[in-house]
Design a protein around this motif. Structure first.
Motif, PDB file in Angstrom:
ATOM      1  N   MET A  76       0.694  -1.296  -0.030  1.00  5.97           N
ATOM      2  CA  MET A  76       0.215  -0.162   0.301  1.00  5.97           C
ATOM      3  C   MET A  76       1.270   1.337   0.126  1.00  5.97           C
ATOM      4  N   SER A  77       0.407   2.066  -0.492  1.00  4.82           N
ATOM      5  CA  SER A  77       0.647   3.963  -0.363  1.00  4.82           C
ATOM      6  C   SER A  77       0.301   4.360   0.853  1.00  4.82           C
ATOM      7  N   GLU A  78       1.719   5.230   1.270  1.00  2.98           N
ATOM      8  CA  GLU A  78       1.694   5.432   2.550  1.00  2.98           C
ATOM      9  C   GLU A  78       0.023   6.336   2.860  1.00  2.98           C
ATOM     10  N   ILE A  79      -0.739   7.019   1.804  1.00  2.00           N
ATOM     11  CA  ILE A  79      -2.012   6.969   2.281  1.00  2.00           C
ATOM     12  C   ILE A  79      -2.908   6.072   2.371  1.00  2.00           C
ATOM     13  N   GLU A  80      -3.032   5.077   1.741  1.00  2.00           N
ATOM     14  CA  GLU A  80      -4.089   3.964   1.736  1.00  2.00           C
ATOM     15  C   GLU A  80      -3.505   3.815   3.312  1.00  2.00           C
ATOM     16  N   ILE A  81      -2.447   3.000   3.735  1.00  2.00           N
ATOM     17  CA  ILE A  81      -2.379   3.049   4.968  1.00  2.00           C
ATOM     18  C   ILE A  81      -2.707   3.583   6.296  1.00  2.00           C
ATOM     19  N   ARG A  82      -2.217   4.560   6.064  1.00  3.06           N
ATOM     20  CA  ARG A  82      -3.018   6.306   6.933  1.00  3.06           C
ATOM     21  C   ARG A  82      -4.630   5.587   6.560  1.00  3.06           C
ATOM     22  N   LYS A  83      -5.551   5.719   5.924  1.00  2.08           N
ATOM     23  CA  LYS A  83      -7.067   5.304   5.990  1.00  2.08           C
ATOM     24  C   LYS A  83      -7.335   3.906   6.442  1.00  2.08           C
ATOM     25  N   PHE A  84      -6.504   2.832   5.655  1.00  2.00           N
ATOM     26  CA  PHE A  84      -6.376   1.506   7.268  1.00  2.00           C
ATOM     27  C   PHE A  84      -6.585   1.562   8.282  1.00  2.00           C
ATOM     28  N   PHE A  85      -5.812   2.365   8.969  1.00  2.00           N
ATOM     29  CA  PHE A  85      -5.905   2.102  10.006  1.00  2.00           C
ATOM     30  C   PHE A  85      -6.610   3.258  10.724  1.00  2.00           C
ATOM     31  N   ASP A  86      -7.117   4.121  10.284  1.00  5.56           N
ATOM     32  CA  ASP A  86      -8.275   5.642  10.574  1.00  5.56           C
ATOM     33  C   ASP A  86      -9.130   4.913  10.746  1.00  5.56           C
ATOM     34  N   GLY A  87      -9.279   3.791   9.473  1.00  6.80           N
ATOM     35  CA  GLY A  87     -11.083   2.590   9.615  1.00  6.80           C
ATOM     36  C   GLY A  87     -10.777   1.784  10.846  1.00  6.80           C
ATOM     37  N   LEU A  88      -9.275   1.176  11.538  1.00  6.30           N
ATOM     38  CA  LEU A  88      -9.429   0.521  12.563  1.00  6.30           C
ATOM     39  C   LEU A  88      -9.828   1.135  13.523  1.00  6.30           C
ATOM     40  N   CYS A  89      -9.547   2.305  13.720  1.00  7.87           N
ATOM     41  CA  CYS A  89      -9.184   3.071  14.481  1.00  7.87           C
ATOM     42  C   CYS A  89     -10.567   3.707  15.350  1.00  7.87           C
ATOM     43  N   ARG A  90     -11.635   3.990  14.153  1.00  6.41           N
ATOM     44  CA  ARG A  90     -13.255   4.179  14.456  1.00  6.41           C
ATOM     45  C   ARG A  90     -14.271   2.972  14.830  1.00  6.41           C
ATOM     46  N   ASN A  91     -13.372   2.057  14.286  1.00 11.48           N
ATOM     47  CA  ASN A  91     -14.062   1.048  15.654  1.00 11.48           C
ATOM     48  C   ASN A  91     -14.119   1.005  16.708  1.00 11.48           C
ATOM     49  N   ASP A  92     -12.644   1.036  17.122  1.00  9.23           N
ATOM     50  CA  ASP A  92     -12.741   1.433  18.808  1.00  9.23           C
ATOM     51  C   ASP A  92     -13.610   2.136  19.394  1.00  9.23           C
ATOM     52  N   LYS A  93     -14.181   1.676  20.697  1.00  5.89           N
ATOM     53  CA  LYS A  93     -15.633   1.968  21.066  1.00  5.89           C
ATOM     54  C   LYS A  93     -14.576   2.708  22.652  1.00  5.89           C
ATOM     55  N   GLN A  94     -14.405   3.752  22.978  1.00  3.98           N
ATOM     56  CA  GLN A  94     -13.444   5.062  24.131  1.00  3.98           C
ATOM     57  C   GLN A  94     -14.490   4.443  25.011  1.00  3.98           C
ATOM     58  N   LEU A  95     -14.222   3.999  26.206  1.00  3.78           N
ATOM     59  CA  LEU A  95     -14.970   3.879  27.328  1.00  3.78           C
ATOM     60  C   LEU A  95     -14.285   5.513  28.473  1.00  3.78           C
ATOM     61  N   THR A  96     -15.094   5.335  29.497  1.00  2.27           N
ATOM     62  CA  THR A  96     -14.900   6.096  30.956  1.00  2.27           C
ATOM     63  C   THR A  96     -14.563   5.196  31.751  1.00  2.27           C
ATOM     64  N   CYS A  97     -13.068   5.576  32.185  1.00  2.00           N
ATOM     65  CA  CYS A  97     -12.111   4.303  32.707  1.00  2.00           C
ATOM     66  C   CYS A  97     -11.974   3.693  34.289  1.00  2.00           C
ATOM     67  N   PHE A  98     -13.070   2.964  34.861  1.00  2.00           N
ATOM     68  CA  PHE A  98     -13.151   3.414  35.914  1.00  2.00           C
ATOM     69  C   PHE A  98     -12.193   1.764  36.666  1.00  2.00           C
ATOM     70  N   ALA A  99     -12.429   1.264  35.076  1.00  2.00           N
ATOM     71  CA  ALA A  99     -10.957  -0.217  36.059  1.00  2.00           C
ATOM     72  C   ALA A  99      -9.251   0.074  36.621  1.00  2.00           C
ATOM     73  N   GLY A 100      -8.782  -0.779  37.293  1.00  2.00           N
ATOM     74  CA  GLY A 100      -7.285  -0.508  37.598  1.00  2.00           C
ATOM     75  C   GLY A 100      -6.745  -1.823  37.705  1.00  2.00           C
ATOM     76  N   ALA A 101      -6.407  -2.638  39.143  1.00  2.00           N
ATOM     77  CA  ALA A 101      -6.051  -3.338  38.812  1.00  2.00           C
ATOM     78  C   ALA A 101      -4.510  -3.560  38.464  1.00  2.00           C
ATOM     79  N   GLY A 102      -3.558  -2.409  38.613  1.00  2.00           N
ATOM     80  CA  GLY A 102      -2.629  -2.335  38.278  1.00  2.00           C
ATOM     81  C   GLY A 102      -1.612  -1.528  36.796  1.00  2.00           C
ATOM     82  N   VAL A 103      -3.031  -0.700  36.151  1.00  2.00           N
ATOM     83  CA  VAL A 103      -3.056  -0.264  34.918  1.00  2.00           C
ATOM     84  C   VAL A 103      -4.346   1.052  34.921  1.00  2.00           C
TER      85      VAL A 103
END
Length: 438
Positions: free
Chosen positions: A48-75
């Motif tokens: 892939m070209s650079e612009i294609e790679i960036r679009k590919f990973f941008d697409g992956l990021c859009r699938n991530d669900k950002q949660l408000t974190c109240f978890a810990g246990a070391g992190v």
């Protein structure tokens, strides 16, 4: 097959093969059984070209669900000042290589020196190395240090209130070093100090490992434990969350010989589980038994301030049988991140973040108990993390919270859940979690 980014010519390859007595590249794999060799085509996508790679990973990021974190246990979901990534990328700091040549590695050596200084002050210890993979392996390395420092003892005591993930790594390291590990039972969520003292009196103990705050978020009292260890020629090892030491009594104040833990809380993003950085600090008399490396300050031939690798325990530097470290260069990048964080936040900033985390956790705890559906698992002081019993289905509760955009704690039992709060959590976010938990 020719690759345009590989510098070797056909003649170069033939010369190297001749030197090792091989006729072809396939000969290099002659010891690999034919039946397990892969003979098909690799299932690789088209280039892939650079612009294609960036679009590919941008697409992956859009699938991530950002949660408000109240978890810990070391992190923990601490705030990362926006300036840090920019400073990290400065050319005098950012490198993946070990600073062997001081004359061209002053930037790297400088921040390692500053990291050591800050961590020694944060833990109240004499010496800090730079650095470890994470808090679990740092603790396991401390156990090995204790065994190496002991003349005849070959057993290390570990409190049951130490994080189970850390205990598992300790046991793995100890198994291959012939070190015995004994778990000292807890007493209502805290270390049984009397149980440790009784076992110390029976002899054969090289070290004792405890955690502050412990696996349940409880702030423990280790008064007299260091004296008991030293009176029986054992080392006292305390594992702590680095950021919490801005307010808590330091390992040095408790009389510890070795302070270890994870530095993720010093501004390192959660990043799906890493990479993080482990810290290991100790008393000066144990300096030559610690893994990792130590950078020192000196002057060049013009009288200017300069930095050098003072002690190096890696097998590349000294006789392998005397080496105490297998730590790689990448950990310095994480140490750099933590160093910039501590520099930007300053002493007061670290304390303020810790105070906000403490206050938020206690506010959440009070509100949850007021609903009538929760009760504290242990009636003991806690810092920014606590365990509560829930009168409903914990799994269902966590799913309900997740559906509303909240990562609702860590399940620690059939009816028990552990919540963590950092300075990033607002009153509105906490109130929302409480309302959804009724």
């Amino acid at each position: 097959m020719a690759f345009k980014y590989f510098p070797h010519t056909e003649q170069d390859i033939n010369d190297m093969l001749a030197r090792v007595g091989a006729k072809s590249l396939d000969d290099l794999y002659a010891d690999v059984p034919e039946e397990i060799r892969f003979k098909g085509d690799y299932d690789l996508p088209e280039a892939m070209s650079e612009i294609e790679i960036r679009k590919f990973f941008d697409g992956l990021c859009r699938n991530d669900k950002q949660l408000t974190c109240f978890a810990g246990a070391g992190v923990y979901d601490h705030y990362t000042p926006s300036i840090i990534p920019y400073i990290v990328e400065r050319s005098e700091f950012l490198t993946s290589y070990t600073p062997y040549q001081a004359e061209i590695s002053q930037g790297t050596l400088h921040y390692i020196f500053e990291y050591q200084t800050m961590m020694a002050r944060l833990t109240g210890m004499d010496i800090s190395n730079a650095s470890m993979y994470d808090g679990t392996t740092a603790t396991a390395e401390a156990v090995m240090m204790a065994a190496a420092a002991a003349k005849k003892a070959d057993t290390v005591l570990v409190s049951e209130t130490v994080d189970p993930k850390t205990v598992d790594v300790i046991k793995t390291y100890a198994h291959f070093q012939g070190i015995g590990i004994e778990i000292i039972k807890q007493d209502n969520g805290a270390t049984d100090n009397n149980g440790i003292k009784d076992r110390l009196g029976k002899g054969g103990v090289a070290g004792v490992v405890v955690q502050q705050p412990n696996r349940y978020g409880i702030i423990e009292d280790y008064d007299g434990l260091a004296d008991a260890c030293h009176g029986n020629k054992a080392l006292f090892i305390i594992n702590s969350v680095a950021a919490d030491l801005a307010l808590l009594k330091t390992p040095g104040e408790w009389g510890a010989d070795i302070a270890v833990g994870d530095g993720q809380s010093l501004g390192l993003p959660i990043s799906f589980g890493g990479p993080y950085v482990g810290y290991l600090c100790c008393t000066e008399k144990l300096m030559r038994k610690m893994p990792g490396r130590i950078v020192g300050q000196t002057s060049d031939n013009r009288g200017n301030r300069a930095f050098v690798l003072t002690l190096q325990a890696r097998e590349q530097h000294i006789r392998r049988q005397k080496a105490t470290s297998n730590i790689c260069s990448n950990e310095s990048l994480m140490a750099l991140y933590a160093t910039i964080y501590m520099s930007v936040m300053g002493k007061q900033g670290l304390k303020e973040a810790a105070r906000l985390s403490y206050a938020g956790a206690h506010y959440l705890c009070d509100k949850l108990i007021a609903t009538g559906r929760f009760r504290l698992s242990y009636d003991r002081p806690f810092f920014n993390e606590f365990c509560v019993k829930y009168d409903g289905d914990v799994d269902e509760l966590r799913k309900r919270l997740e559906a509303e955009g909240i990562l609702g704690g860590v399940k620690t039992g059939d009816d028990e859940i552990m919540f963590a709060v950092t300075e990033r959590r607002t009153k509105e976010e906490i109130d929302k979690l409480v309302e959804l938990s009724k």
